[in-house]
Design a protein around this motif. Structure first.
Motif, short mmCIF file in Angstrom:
data_model
loop_
_atom_site.label_atom_id
_atom_site.label_comp_id
_atom_site.label_asym_id
_atom_site.label_seq_id
_atom_site.Cartn_x
_atom_site.Cartn_y
_atom_site.Cartn_z
N ARG A 56 -1.24 -9.84 81.58
CA ARG A 56 -1.84 -9.01 80.54
C ARG A 56 -1.39 -9.53 79.18
N SER A 57 -2.36 -9.75 78.27
CA SER A 57 -1.96 -10.30 76.97
C SER A 57 -1.44 -9.19 76.05
N ALA A 58 -0.62 -9.59 75.10
CA ALA A 58 0.01 -8.61 74.20
C ALA A 58 -0.99 -8.11 73.16
N ALA A 59 -0.84 -6.85 72.80
CA ALA A 59 -1.68 -6.26 71.75
C ALA A 59 -1.38 -6.93 70.41
N GLN A 60 -2.40 -7.02 69.53
CA GLN A 60 -2.22 -7.77 68.28
C GLN A 60 -2.07 -6.92 67.03
N PHE A 61 -2.54 -5.68 67.08
CA PHE A 61 -2.39 -4.82 65.89
C PHE A 61 -1.18 -3.92 66.14
N ARG A 62 -0.11 -4.13 65.37
CA ARG A 62 1.12 -3.41 65.67
C ARG A 62 1.68 -2.71 64.43
N ASN A 63 0.78 -2.10 63.63
CA ASN A 63 1.25 -1.31 62.48
C ASN A 63 1.68 0.08 62.95
N TRP A 64 2.36 0.80 62.05
CA TRP A 64 2.88 2.14 62.39
C TRP A 64 2.45 3.18 61.38
N VAL A 65 1.97 4.30 61.90
CA VAL A 65 1.82 5.48 61.06
C VAL A 65 3.21 6.08 60.91
N GLU A 66 3.55 6.44 59.67
CA GLU A 66 4.88 7.00 59.43
C GLU A 66 4.78 8.33 58.68
N ALA A 67 5.78 9.17 58.90
CA ALA A 67 5.81 10.48 58.23
C ALA A 67 5.89 10.31 56.71
N ASP A 68 6.56 9.28 56.26
CA ASP A 68 6.79 8.99 54.84
C ASP A 68 5.46 8.82 54.08
N ALA A 69 5.28 9.65 53.05
CA ALA A 69 4.01 9.63 52.29
C ALA A 69 3.77 8.29 51.59
N ASP A 70 4.83 7.51 51.36
CA ASP A 70 4.67 6.22 50.68
C ASP A 70 4.48 5.04 51.64
N ARG A 87 -8.46 -10.04 73.38
CA ARG A 87 -9.13 -9.05 74.22
C ARG A 87 -9.47 -7.83 73.38
N VAL A 88 -10.48 -7.12 73.84
CA VAL A 88 -10.93 -5.91 73.14
C VAL A 88 -10.59 -4.73 74.04
N THR A 89 -9.47 -4.10 73.74
CA THR A 89 -8.92 -3.10 74.65
C THR A 89 -8.91 -1.70 74.03
N VAL A 90 -8.84 -0.72 74.89
CA VAL A 90 -8.51 0.64 74.50
C VAL A 90 -7.06 0.88 74.93
N PRO A 91 -6.33 1.76 74.28
CA PRO A 91 -6.72 2.57 73.12
C PRO A 91 -6.64 1.80 71.80
N VAL A 92 -7.35 2.35 70.79
CA VAL A 92 -7.28 1.83 69.43
C VAL A 92 -7.04 3.02 68.50
N LEU A 93 -6.05 2.89 67.63
CA LEU A 93 -5.85 3.90 66.58
C LEU A 93 -6.39 3.31 65.27
N TRP A 94 -7.39 3.97 64.72
CA TRP A 94 -8.13 3.45 63.56
C TRP A 94 -7.77 4.23 62.30
N ASP A 95 -7.60 3.53 61.20
CA ASP A 95 -7.36 4.18 59.90
C ASP A 95 -8.67 4.24 59.13
N SER A 96 -9.19 5.45 58.93
CA SER A 96 -10.51 5.57 58.30
C SER A 96 -10.42 5.42 56.78
N GLN A 97 -9.21 5.32 56.24
CA GLN A 97 -9.09 5.09 54.81
C GLN A 97 -9.05 3.60 54.47
N GLN A 98 -8.26 2.84 55.22
CA GLN A 98 -8.18 1.39 54.96
C GLN A 98 -9.15 0.60 55.86
#
Ligand SMILES: N[C@@H](CCC(=O)N[C@@H](CS)C(=O)NCC(=O)O)C(=O)O
Length: 319
Positions: A25-39, A122-133
């Motif tokens: 299984r190949s590794a996921a490529q989008f590895r950003n984080w949603v954080e509690a910090d408003a900044d 690969r085009v896998t699920v799940p995906v968490l999408w940011d509708s602002q950026q």
């Protein structure tokens, strides 16, 4: 089933020739984080993030479970792909209730190209999408459940913690074992293309299940008496096992129902309020039996088995 190469879709199956008949299984490529910090680059906000899942997929299922347990349903909307994954990869089918609620795409690969027109992989699920950026935050379920576990707590007021600080090493260790031998272990059996590789993976899978059966005779959950992330990660494989993996992936030494403790445990988790509705057995069966013609040429979906996850269990009050 396919692969995006520099933004162009190629219909292709996993290449096991290059790996001696072994599924990797190949590794996921989008590895950003949603954080509690408003900044933060991706700050936690209500209605900003959108989750793309398949009900069939055990990795996506984890994210649906955390969305439910952490009270995120009002804050993170979901789009569900159609259960069949064939020459176009994951697809939407709005007339059948599987629409892309945000972009009205026809295929999930269009979402990956929207984030990065040059995307290769690969085009896998799940995906968490940011509708602002307008980009993918993460396509790694292990990360997404951690974000859901803690980063939205100020918004939801839900402070249930499935990855408590004091248990992290233990949780990480059991996760690594369960991922290697069980979550991914069933796929390594099912997608092996050499007899000896299949048998080796089968032995590894069942010795891991035997080990957990023993563990769950002594304790309620994988990490002692406390329900943690590790349990939910195991659950999504166990709940699919008898209906799908046992026959479709040829993991047929035993069913989960034949292991008294694992069977009790999977029922206990299934009965946690909200979990049954995240477990869509019709989609699970249609996906696996229908999407892998190389191992099930006529794509027929077996009618059984009769499984009743709602029978009483002996693990006590859970949440
Ligand atoms: N590392 C990923 C793995 C996700 C994954 O492999 N999902 C499968 C569905 S069960 C998928 O979308 N496969 C499509 C493909 O590999 O082409 C995660 O855990 O989020």
């Amino acid at each position: 089933m396919g692969l995006l190469i520099e933004g162009k879709w190629h219909d292709q199956w996993y290449d096991t020739d290059a790996t001696g008949g072994r599924f990797e299984r190949s590794a996921a490529q989008f590895r950003n984080w949603v954080e509690a910090d408003a900044d933060a680059d991706f700050p936690a906000q209500s209605k900003r993030y959108h989750l793309y899942v398949s009900y069939a997929c055990p990795w996506a299922h984890r994210t649906l479970i955390f969305r439910k347990l952490k009270g995120l349903e009002k804050h993170i909307d979901v789009s569900v792909v159609h259960p069949l994954m064939l020459e176009n990869g994951w697809e939407f089918a709005p007339q059948q209730g599987y629409g892309d609620q945000l972009h009205q795409h026809a295929y999930l690969h269009q979402l990956y190209c929207q984030a990065n027109p040059e995307y290769s992989g690969r085009v896998t699920v799940p995906v968490l999408w940011d509708s602002q950026q307008h980009t993918v935050v993460s396509n790694e379920s292990a990360d997404i459940i951690r974000m859901f576990n803690s980063e939205f707590d100020a918004i939801t007021g839900n402070t249930l913690d499935f990855y408590p600080e004091s248990k992290r090493t233990e949780i990480d260790d059991i996760n690594a074992f369960v991922y290697e031998h069980i979550n991914n272990g069933v796929y390594k059996c099912g997608f092996a293309t050499e007899q000896s590789v299949y048998e080796e993976e089968y032995d590894r899978l069942f010795s891991a299940l035997d080990e957990l059966e023993q563990k769950l005779a002594q304790q309620r959950f994988l990490v002692g008496d406390q329900l943690t992330e590790a349990d939910w990660r195991l659950f999504t494989t166990l709940v699919r096992f008898d209906a799908v993996y046992y026959s479709h992936f040829k993991t047929n030494r035993k069913r989960i129902i034949d292991y008294p403790n694992l069977w009790d445990y999977v029922r206990a988790l299934y009965q946690v309020p909200g979990i049954a509705e995240t477990t869509v057995m019709a989609d699970i069966k249609q996906h696996y039996y229908g999407s892998h013609p190389m191992i099930n040429a006529n794509q027929l979906v077996p009618k059984g088995p009769d499984l009743d996850f709602s029978q009483p269990h002996n693990r006590g009050q859970i949440l």
